[in-house]
Scaffold this motif. Sequence first.
Motif, PDB file in Angstrom:
ATOM      1  N   GLU A   1     -11.796  19.568   1.627  1.00 31.16           N
ATOM      2  CA  GLU A   1     -11.848  18.014   2.623  1.00 31.16           C
ATOM      3  C   GLU A   1     -11.475  16.887   2.399  1.00 31.16           C
ATOM      4  N   ARG A   2     -11.512  16.387   1.086  1.00 30.53           N
ATOM      5  CA  ARG A   2     -10.522  15.274   1.010  1.00 30.53           C
ATOM      6  C   ARG A   2      -9.583  15.206   1.128  1.00 30.53           C
ATOM      7  N   TRP A   3      -8.588  16.697   0.446  1.00 22.40           N
ATOM      8  CA  TRP A   3      -7.410  16.874   1.155  1.00 22.40           C
ATOM      9  C   TRP A   3      -6.676  16.881   2.212  1.00 22.40           C
TER      10      TRP A   3
ATOM     11  N   ARG B   1       0.990  -1.084  -0.038  1.00 17.73           N
ATOM     12  CA  ARG B   1      -0.030   0.244  -0.100  1.00 17.73           C
ATOM     13  C   ARG B   1       0.860   1.346   0.059  1.00 17.73           C
ATOM     14  N   ARG B   2       2.548   1.662   0.718  1.00 23.22           N
ATOM     15  CA  ARG B   2       2.575   2.785   0.454  1.00 23.22           C
ATOM     16  C   ARG B   2       3.052   2.312  -0.169  1.00 23.22           C
ATOM     17  N   PHE B   3       4.013   1.962  -0.741  1.00 23.20           N
ATOM     18  CA  PHE B   3       4.114   1.920  -2.005  1.00 23.20           C
ATOM     19  C   PHE B   3       3.609   2.011  -3.769  1.00 23.20           C
ATOM     20  N   GLY B   4       2.768   1.639  -3.552  1.00 22.19           N
ATOM     21  CA  GLY B   4       1.578   1.546  -5.432  1.00 22.19           C
ATOM     22  C   GLY B   4       0.395   1.536  -4.707  1.00 22.19           C
ATOM     23  N   ALA B   5      -0.286   2.341  -4.106  1.00 24.09           N
ATOM     24  CA  ALA B   5      -1.359   2.343  -3.705  1.00 24.09           C
ATOM     25  C   ALA B   5      -1.700   3.396  -5.113  1.00 24.09           C
ATOM     26  N   HIS B   6      -0.933   4.501  -5.012  1.00 19.35           N
ATOM     27  CA  HIS B   6      -1.889   5.025  -5.981  1.00 19.35           C
ATOM     28  C   HIS B   6      -1.559   4.734  -7.498  1.00 19.35           C
ATOM     29  N   LEU B   7      -0.807   3.556  -7.748  1.00 24.66           N
ATOM     30  CA  LEU B   7      -0.364   3.038  -8.868  1.00 24.66           C
ATOM     31  C   LEU B   7      -1.486   3.043 -10.123  1.00 24.66           C
ATOM     32  N   PRO B   8      -1.814   3.421 -11.199  1.00 22.02           N
ATOM     33  CA  PRO B   8      -3.031   3.460 -12.028  1.00 22.02           C
ATOM     34  C   PRO B   8      -3.111   1.469 -12.244  1.00 22.02           C
ATOM     35  N   THR B   9      -2.701   1.008 -12.372  1.00 22.47           N
ATOM     36  CA  THR B   9      -2.535  -0.765 -12.865  1.00 22.47           C
ATOM     37  C   THR B   9      -3.295  -0.698 -11.714  1.00 22.47           C
TER      38      THR B   9
ATOM     39  N   LEU C   1      -8.022  -5.339  -3.311  1.00 22.35           N
ATOM     40  CA  LEU C   1      -7.251  -4.658  -4.247  1.00 22.35           C
ATOM     41  C   LEU C   1      -6.963  -2.826  -3.027  1.00 22.35           C
ATOM     42  N   ILE C   2      -5.337  -2.897  -3.486  1.00 23.26           N
ATOM     43  CA  ILE C   2      -4.971  -1.858  -2.343  1.00 23.26           C
ATOM     44  C   ILE C   2      -4.741  -0.308  -3.348  1.00 23.26           C
ATOM     45  N   ASN C   3      -5.013  -0.913  -4.234  1.00 25.12           N
ATOM     46  CA  ASN C   3      -5.159   0.950  -5.208  1.00 25.12           C
ATOM     47  C   ASN C   3      -6.272   2.305  -4.568  1.00 25.12           C
ATOM     48  N   GLU C   4      -5.684   3.061  -4.424  1.00 25.44           N
ATOM     49  CA  GLU C   4      -6.208   4.281  -3.910  1.00 25.44           C
ATOM     50  C   GLU C   4      -6.066   5.182  -4.624  1.00 25.44           C
ATOM     51  N   GLU C   5      -7.331   6.682  -4.492  1.00 22.14           N
ATOM     52  CA  GLU C   5      -7.517   7.144  -5.721  1.00 22.14           C
ATOM     53  C   GLU C   5      -6.852   7.975  -4.529  1.00 22.14           C
ATOM     54  N   PRO C   6      -5.805   9.010  -5.814  1.00 23.69           N
ATOM     55  CA  PRO C   6      -3.896   9.721  -5.310  1.00 23.69           C
ATOM     56  C   PRO C   6      -4.592  10.928  -5.075  1.00 23.69           C
ATOM     57  N   PRO C   7      -4.582  11.901  -4.169  1.00 20.98           N
ATOM     58  CA  PRO C   7      -4.884  13.525  -3.653  1.00 20.98           C
ATOM     59  C   PRO C   7      -5.190  14.373  -5.477  1.00 20.98           C
ATOM     60  N   TRP C   8      -4.088  14.570  -6.330  1.00 22.56           N
ATOM     61  CA  TRP C   8      -3.510  14.647  -7.366  1.00 22.56           C
ATOM     62  C   TRP C   8      -4.514  14.457  -7.794  1.00 22.56           C
ATOM     63  N   GLY C   9      -5.785  13.735  -8.137  1.00 24.65           N
ATOM     64  CA  GLY C   9      -6.471  13.003  -9.051  1.00 24.65           C
ATOM     65  C   GLY C   9      -7.560  13.001  -8.919  1.00 24.65           C
TER      66      GLY C   9
ATOM     67  N   LYS D   1       5.094   8.643 -10.695  1.00 25.69           N
ATOM     68  CA  LYS D   1       4.424   7.725 -11.722  1.00 25.69           C
ATOM     69  C   LYS D   1       3.866   7.316 -11.424  1.00 25.69           C
ATOM     70  N   GLY D   2       2.949   7.445 -10.060  1.00 20.67           N
ATOM     71  CA  GLY D   2       2.592   7.230  -9.420  1.00 20.67           C
ATOM     72  C   GLY D   2       2.755   6.090  -7.718  1.00 20.67           C
ATOM     73  N   MET D   3       3.817   5.775  -8.069  1.00 29.67           N
ATOM     74  CA  MET D   3       5.051   4.827  -7.293  1.00 29.67           C
ATOM     75  C   MET D   3       5.245   5.798  -6.267  1.00 29.67           C
ATOM     76  N   LEU D   4       5.443   5.564  -4.832  1.00 27.70           N
ATOM     77  CA  LEU D   4       5.968   6.261  -4.144  1.00 27.70           C
ATOM     78  C   LEU D   4       7.974   6.427  -3.960  1.00 27.70           C
ATOM     79  N   VAL D   5       8.317   7.661  -4.311  1.00 29.90           N
ATOM     80  CA  VAL D   5       9.698   7.590  -4.123  1.00 29.90           C
ATOM     81  C   VAL D   5      10.762   7.646  -2.644  1.00 29.90           C
ATOM     82  N   SER D   6       9.928   8.792  -2.063  1.00 25.90           N
ATOM     83  CA  SER D   6      10.259   8.835  -0.617  1.00 25.90           C
ATOM     84  C   SER D   6       9.197   9.598   0.542  1.00 25.90           C
TER      85      SER D   6
END
Length: 633
Positions: free
Chosen positions: A247-249, A207-215, A227-235, A298-303
């Motif tokens: 409010e969502r942010w 979840r930490r690394f891949g929750a915001h990937l589009p796949t 399903l670990i994907n979540e809606e990213p704050p920028w999308g 590109k949706g993957m957590l870097v740091s």
Amino acid sequence: MCSINCNQGNCDYPIRFFCDRKIEVAENKFQVNLRGMIALLSDHLYSTPQVFVRELLQNAHDAITARQTHERNHQGEVRIEIASGQKGGPATLTIQDNGIGLSESEVREFLATIGNSSKQGVLEAEDYLGQFGIGLLSAFVVSDEIAVVTKSVNENAPAVEWRGRADGSYTLRTLDIELEPGTQVFLRSREDASELFSPENFLAAARRFGAHLPTPIIVTSGSSQELINEEPPWGLPSSLNAQEQRERWLQYGRETLGTDFLDVFPISSEAGGVEGVAYLSPRAASAPAKQAHRVYLKGMLVSESIDELLPSWAFFVRCVVNTTSLKPTASRESFLENQQLSEARETLGECIRGYLLQLAKYERAKLDAILAIHHLPIKALAVDDDDFYRIVIGWLPFETSLGRMTLNECLRTDPLIRFSPTYDQFRQISSVAAAQGFCVINAGFTYDSELLEKLPVAFPERRCEQVDIEQLVDAFEPLSLEERDGTHDLARLADLVLQPYRCSAQVQKFSPTELPTLYTANDASTFLRSIEQTQEETNQLWSSILGNVAENATASAYAQLTLNYNNPLIKRLAEISDKNLVGRAVEMLYIQSLLLGHFPLGPKESSLLGQGVLGLIEYALKGSQESEGREHE
């Protein structure tokens, strides 16, 4: 010098040889110690062994991206299964994607060659997450063997099995089975990495690394599937209005970052393809403290701890952003410091500046709440930016002799802005200035002097003037001729008593009446006092050097003690004929003035404090005994 003679004196080689003689040279290739590479990854390149989860997700996502370049409508999916070991054996992990897959020749080229990546082609900069050819190696940090079963989308390519081991050996075979295109990676946990393979820990890392990937990423453990994907704050959906987005942010900040932030607003930069949100810290931050920004590529957590993303003055802001083109380092835990990152940093700083300007124009109450907490970084921005200075300078808070006030409030009190350049000077005169009704700003804090010097930028018709302590004392109400005669002996005695401490005395009238004395020191006197204090704390050599410096400063280093004739105690002292008692009283009033002004006591003054207290006690006891004697008579 090489002992071999060379026929050509201009030979460029550092080791000379017979140029007309043919020498047989055997070519060799560098050998790679895989165990050494693994130690390098785990001990130096990656900050945590959990990054193997990120690298496996990255490879799966990139394989799907590659397939979608040929099949636009392909629906990619990553499936992960965690299985506990039988009879207490090691747990196993399977990660499967329906991406482009690899042929036998590609397996030999990319999986068996360290540093060679299938993504170092044309689309690398635009579409792929990985590019260094070491991602799969991270799995050796937690497993002694990696098994890969893959089938290329090429119709004629058979399925291939590759097994790599931590000792550097591998096997490769063709499988005579029918498989759908894609890749499966199998890992068996090492004993020292078993915690990372527990369903709870792995799911948290995924979840930490891949929750915001589009796949889509589906994790299965036993009968549980998620399903670990979540809606990213920028999308967020475009159908949401500004308040709903905010409010969502803020909810994301509470749940993911663990903080109830003061406010949040969107930020973006064309340079680096950066898009996300910026949070205002609910607590005051200091300039040296850097905020840890959460950055995705590109949706993957870097740091979660990148600190070079924003300008240094924006230390009160924490960001969650996604970038599409900033260049990561090999560890993929930070970004290369290049022109693109520099431009992105500048643009994101402009976003923060624009947000504050909007508040200044339309949401004054919110800006006041922010200024109350974050005035220091906002002052830093105002010093460097004239346009921003014009907007916010009137609302910035300052410490004044009349209390904490904004500059606009100071201007309403007096069109002339008076300020004291140092905190020490402000402490000397603040109570006296307040009693006279003067608003004096303490400009001894960070940025305050620079801000006041720029006052004509926003208020061309206003004047700003530094308060001179000596001028303030000179403006005190003088004594009448009768009062001067009555206090002549007191002033003369006080001046004599204070000479050893490089301080003169005078009697004047000033407010507040409850303040019996006022100690004022010029810059030379304050400097000399600090030298003497340092001499006490340093070694003999430096004390001697400072002593020489002090000798040069002594001539002009005189302070002044002003006795307030409006104070009843001073009037009583002027009427007492006992010079010893008056002298003791003056000494103690001098010490009290130093303490009220927060001046450090020197060795002589510390000794004077003890002697003065004892002396006054003796006078009190003597007076009591004489009184008792008269009663007995």
